[in-house]
Design a protein around this motif. Structure first.
Motif, mmCIF file in Angstrom:
data_model
loop_
_atom_site.group_PDB
_atom_site.id
_atom_site.type_symbol
_atom_site.label_atom_id
_atom_site.label_comp_id
_atom_site.label_asym_id
_atom_site.label_seq_id
_atom_site.Cartn_x
_atom_site.Cartn_y
_atom_site.Cartn_z
ATOM 1 N N THR A 1 83.499 34.720 18.373
ATOM 2 C CA THR A 1 84.362 34.485 19.522
ATOM 3 C C THR A 1 83.775 33.432 20.448
ATOM 4 O O THR A 1 84.476 32.511 20.895
ATOM 5 C CB THR A 1 84.559 35.800 20.302
ATOM 6 O OG1 THR A 1 84.962 36.806 19.387
ATOM 7 C CG2 THR A 1 85.591 35.642 21.369
ATOM 8 N N ILE B 1 85.333 29.802 21.417
ATOM 9 C CA ILE B 1 85.654 29.342 22.778
ATOM 10 C C ILE B 1 84.906 28.044 23.075
ATOM 11 O O ILE B 1 85.444 27.137 23.722
ATOM 12 C CB ILE B 1 85.308 30.444 23.799
ATOM 13 C CG1 ILE B 1 86.288 31.609 23.640
ATOM 14 C CG2 ILE B 1 85.361 29.910 25.214
ATOM 15 C CD1 ILE B 1 87.749 31.237 23.794
ATOM 16 N N LEU C 1 87.427 25.372 24.324
ATOM 17 C CA LEU C 1 87.478 25.101 25.762
ATOM 18 C C LEU C 1 87.608 23.610 26.074
ATOM 19 O O LEU C 1 88.557 23.209 26.747
ATOM 20 C CB LEU C 1 86.254 25.711 26.452
ATOM 21 C CG LEU C 1 86.098 25.423 27.944
ATOM 22 C CD1 LEU C 1 87.261 26.023 28.713
ATOM 23 C CD2 LEU C 1 84.792 25.978 28.482
ATOM 24 N N SER D 1 93.465 29.976 19.405
ATOM 25 C CA SER D 1 93.513 30.269 20.841
ATOM 26 C C SER D 1 93.882 29.017 21.646
ATOM 27 O O SER D 1 94.116 29.125 22.844
ATOM 28 C CB SER D 1 92.180 30.860 21.309
ATOM 29 O OG SER D 1 91.120 30.068 20.875
ATOM 30 N N ILE E 1 95.253 28.659 25.646
ATOM 31 C CA ILE E 1 94.415 27.979 26.625
ATOM 32 C C ILE E 1 95.161 26.786 27.226
ATOM 33 O O ILE E 1 95.182 26.598 28.442
ATOM 34 C CB ILE E 1 93.099 27.524 25.960
ATOM 35 C CG1 ILE E 1 92.276 28.752 25.570
ATOM 36 C CG2 ILE E 1 92.307 26.617 26.892
ATOM 37 C CD1 ILE E 1 90.959 28.433 24.954
ATOM 38 N N VAL F 1 90.721 30.562 29.591
ATOM 39 C CA VAL F 1 89.644 30.794 28.629
ATOM 40 C C VAL F 1 89.548 32.268 28.268
ATOM 41 O O VAL F 1 89.396 32.642 27.101
ATOM 42 C CB VAL F 1 88.304 30.300 29.211
ATOM 43 C CG1 VAL F 1 87.151 30.774 28.356
ATOM 44 C CG2 VAL F 1 88.319 28.796 29.290
ATOM 45 N N MET G 1 90.046 34.026 24.741
ATOM 46 C CA MET G 1 88.988 34.867 24.197
ATOM 47 C C MET G 1 89.560 36.192 23.710
ATOM 48 O O MET G 1 89.212 36.670 22.628
ATOM 49 C CB MET G 1 87.986 35.158 25.311
ATOM 50 C CG MET G 1 86.561 35.139 24.908
ATOM 51 S SD MET G 1 85.657 35.326 26.435
ATOM 52 C CE MET G 1 84.062 34.922 25.904
#
Lengths: 321, 310
Positions: A100, A104, A108, A180, A184, A230, A234
């Motif tokens: 994870t 990220i 990010l 993700s 985001i 974020v 996550m």
């Protein structure tokens, strides 16, 4: 018994303040249909809370026995061999955390810069194309991504990085980052969107360039919104199962060194998914898998609480930024 | 209804009150019905009125999927027969047969003498049927020059003692270990008979670096493209594009490749017959079912990754 309980619930529910449209008369009886729809919606709303609680109680009921069935030293040991009653969950927890965090770390910068581009500097036509495309990204089923990862990304990772196998934490992290990203990007974009125009105007009036305005004023003003983005990403990443199970190799080894990113790991979600199908109902292994479910539930719960508290904090100061 | 608070005309009509409760009630009943249904198992007892018959079938987890497939296929053509299949392990199935609770026991091993003795004491004379063969193939990538391994070498590879193909006559590459998930019967059989080499007291385990693949497809796709990988799977699951290793139990051979022939004549060492036991010489419906398994049912065997009798 339950009638009394239902009555007291009814009394509580019926006393709850209901926001009324201005001008609607308090004293006149509501039309029958309006009452019906209102109460249906109310019951459905409350039942959602009820279902979440039921699921949580079920999870506790099935998972908590593992605490007295398995000794703590075994439960938090470093080896996971459920067939031989070795239930060390540490490699699984670390595996999930590792994948994870790596996801990220990849998502990010990509997500925030995409959001900044879409929001601040893309020409209108590009924005019109990009936004729906990002939504489409969110709609790709994870098993499809998993297949893609298994057959395309994993061989590529193995040959380009010259590691023993392409089924690594890194491969999983790449897929999870990809998954993700839509969350985001859209949340970060909303955050940038809600930065007041006066901030930009003031910065530009002070003689800042467009770049300086974005980087020094708009993004810092939106940072709590970006933090929320974020955390939501996550939450999406830690709960993802199928794609992760297909590409991370599922070896329950302890990912202790930094180089472990290019080694296989086993995540909590993949463990539950892979082993739940064949496990005997009510066995120690069964309870251990539900125990992992509880750990996952608590982790995602904490992440969501953190995200929500960041939103509320900012709301109190006036507007989500 | 006097104890219900009046809300200034809002819920004053009894009819409205009733409808609110009706919704709550329906939801509660719905939840109750759903949860109640989940808990109960469907009863498949024989119907005493009709000529329907129930066959209870219990035992080996290795065989359970095959037994289920057989039962489903057979029930399609014999709608009056109900066959219920459960796993639990060979020992459980045999014990249930000895106690008279099931009519057919599935086993991935022969009955032990003491089990046969216990059955005789209970007035039961078990009859053994070999219903299929189970063989495990050890596979590597087609580009891997290694073509034969001993049990000792495979054991050392899977416990992490041998970590490079160069140590066993291959190229200088790290070894990537592939295995099925720990819940598959193949995993346990491979561990007990190959890694522990049949030694009951051995405490050897798969190396923690072993990649546990959720499916046969996962193994074959990794074997196909990764020259470092070694894996194992049921012979029926091995596809053309994997290189099968010749295996020997001893240092000097003979090294045998798995095939339908070598499995049947027992020269391939990682293979075993799979058994079904009936409580006595089968009659009636059970006889018909056993005969069907040994003839028509064999087409399903290869589909589930086992080796058929013929």
């Amino acid at each position: 018994m339950w009638q009394n309980w239902a009555l007291s619930l009814y009394n509580k529910v019926s006393q709850m303040p209901v926001r009324r449209r201005a001008g609607s008369s308090e004293t006149a009886g509501k039309p029958w249909t309006e009452f019906f729809i209102e109460s249906t919606i109310r019951v459905l709303g409350f039942s959602t809370i009820g279902f979440v609680l039921l699921i949580f109680f079920f999870l506790l009921k099935e998972g908590l026995p593992v605490l007295w069935e398995v000794s703590p030293g075994n439960l938090f040991g470093t080896r996971w061999y459920p067939t031989f009653d070795i239930f060390g969950t540490l490699p699984l927890i670390l595996g999930s955390a590792y994948v994870t965090i790596a996801a990220i770390a990849i998502a990010l910068p990509l997500g925030v810069t995409t959001a900044v581009f879409v929001r601040e500097s893309a020409p209108d036509w590009a924005r019109e194309i990009l936004k729906p495309l990002i939504e489409v990204l969110a709609g790709i089923p994870s098993v499809v991504l998993g297949f893609f990862g298994m057959h395309a990304i994993a061989p590529m990772v193995r040959t380009t990085l010259n590691v023993p196998t392409g089924l690594t934490a890194f491969t999983g992290a790449v897929l999870l980052a990809y998954m993700s990203l839509p969350t985001i990007i859209s949340v970060a974009e909303d955050a940038l969107d809600s930065v007041p125009k006066s901030y930009r105007d003031a910065a530009l009036a002070m003689g800042a360039t467009n770049w300086q305005t974005i980087w020094r004023v708009v993004v810092p003003a939106a940072r709590s919104g970006i933090a929320v983005a974020v955390m939501l990403g996550m939450g999406r990443a830690i709960g993802e199962t199928m794609a992760v199970m297909m590409v991370t190799g599922n070896a329950a080894r302890m990912p202790l060194s930094l180089g472990s990113i290019f080694m296989p790991v086993r995540t909590m979600t993949a463990t539950v998914a892979a082993e739940m199908g064949e496990v005997a109902n009510g066995s120690v292994h069964y309870h251990a898998l539900f125990g992992i479910g509880i750990i996952l539930f608590i982790l995602t719960f904490i992440i969501n609480i953190l995200a929500a508290s960041a939103i509320f904090k900012k709301r109190r100061k006036g507007g989500l930024r | 209804m006097t104890y219900i608070r009046d809300r200034k005309g809002r819920f004053s009509k009894p009819l409205l009150r009733f409808s609110f409760f009706a919704i709550c009630l329906v939801l509660l009943i719905g939840i109750g019905v759903l949860s109640g249904r989940g808990g109960k198992k469907p009863e498949i007892a024989g119907d005493p009125a009709g000529d329907a018959q129930a066959i209870e079938n219990k035992g080996s987890d290795t065989l359970v999927n095959l037994a289920l497939a057989w039962a489903e296929e057979y029930m399609k053509s014999h709608p009056k027969v109900r066959i219920s299949v459960t796993g639990g392990g060979s020992g459980t199935g045999i014990a249930a047969m000895i106690n008279g609770t099931v009519s057919i026991a599935n086993a991935s091993r022969e009955m032990k003498p003491e089990e046969i003795w216990a059955a005789r004491m209970n007035g039961i004379d078990p009859v053994q049927f070999v219903v299929a063969h189970d063989a495990i193939a050890v596979v590597v990538s087609p580009s891997n020059p290694v073509s034969r391994l001993t049990f000792k070498q495979i054991s050392d590879i899977y416990t992490g003692k041998i970590r490079n193909w160069a140590e066993i006559g291959g190229e200088n590459r790290p070894i990537v270990l592939l295995s099925r998930e720990s819940n598959s019967g193949t995993y346990v059989y491979f561990l007990e008979n190959v890694i522990r080499m049949g030694n009951d007291k051995s405490k050897l385990l798969f190396s923690p670096d072993t990649l546990l693949m959720p499916s046969s497809e996962g193994i074959s796709s990794e074997i196909r493209q990764n020259p470092n990988a070694i894996g194992y799977d049921g012979l029926g699951y091995v596809t053309e594009d994997q290189k099968v290793i010749a295996v020997s139990k001893n240092e000097n051979g003979p090294f045998v490749l798995p095939s339908a022939k070598t499995v049947k004549n027992c020269s391939y060492p990682i293979a075993r017959p799979l058994y079904m036991y009936t409580a006595e010489n089968p009659t009636g419906q059970i006889k018909d079912y056993m005969e069907w398994i040994l003839s028509g049912g064999q087409t399903l065997v290869a589909k589930l990754g086992f080796v058929p009798l013929q």
